[in-house]
Design an enzyme around this catalytic site. Sequence first.
Site: not given
Lengths: 184, 184
Positions: A59, A62-63
């Site tokens: 995460e 991805e962010e």
Amino acid sequence: PSRLPGYATHQVGVAGAVFDEDTGKVLVVQDRNKMKNAWKFPGGLSEPGEDIGDTAIREVLEETGIKSEFKSLLSIRQQHGAPNAFGKSDMYIICRLRPLSFHISFCPHECLKCEWMNLTDLAQTDDTTPITHKVANLLLYGHREGFEKVDIAMQELPSVYVGLFYKLYHRELPELYENIARMD
Amino acid sequence: PSRLPGYATHQVGVAGAVFDEDTGKVLVVQDRNKMKNAWKFPGGLSEPGEDIGDTAIREVLEETGIKSEFKSLLSIRQQHGAPNAFGKSDMYIICRLRPLSFHISFCPHECLKCEWMNLTDLAQTDDTTPITHKVANLLLYGHREGFEKVDIAMQELPSVYVGLFYKLYHRELPELYENIARMD
């Protein structure tokens, strides 16, 4: 102690507090589409079969574009009936991660802002959530007095089901107590 | 960082390690219908909307007749694909509980045996599971050197959703660091 087949009752969300011990900075984001523009740690929902630490690392990447490695768990929240959980209970776990890269390249669909913030600033700002504030204080305590004071450490153990392993998270146990059977 | 509606991926099991500091004894059971008669802590699956500590207290009461109160979390296990989990992932959490009653009246449909065992005996026996052995060692460490060394403590915080509260579990934070904003 039900003997009925189990069914899933919880979704598991994981966030990563990526803290750089060398600079004292921590990676924070502001989500798009939220009522209050509060600084928080990047994160999202675990995929089926995914380990907690792997969710945090995925995460964060991805962010924010930042690569990191897992260090420990810092906090676990259980909540029931939150508006975005569709009637399910949720477990929300914040991990401590160590950065392996530093150049931010954030996802503009998800994030409004993303930056490396001084940990002391995050601990002091009002523009954050109670849980982020708490974890900032835990990080500050760990940074100043040793992360063994705040870490919930991970260990891999064999399952009773032959060939399976699982991850167990608990406080670090001194070597002496690992072999307690031979102590007495 | 999915924006799709969440769905439940995990079942949450909770066990209670009911430890009596006065006598040094801990409540253990042997399940019926298991291949190996290993001593373990009583426990079972969380019901929808039920807090972790409440599950532990309820399961201990149902299985053993012992009343208890919640003290802390001791360990969290995440496991995927276990044969009894019907394809779901499972989180299995062991809580430290304090006994409020002592007379055992165990459920014969579930338990083969139930007893108050010396913690040192549990830490030394081979007739147990790796996770029970580990938690016995954690309890022994806590009993001898202070439970603040092993406890993952609970705190209630307000949700960002007005009127909702949630339980957050993390290492105890010294008062000094709770008010870090005023320190610097």
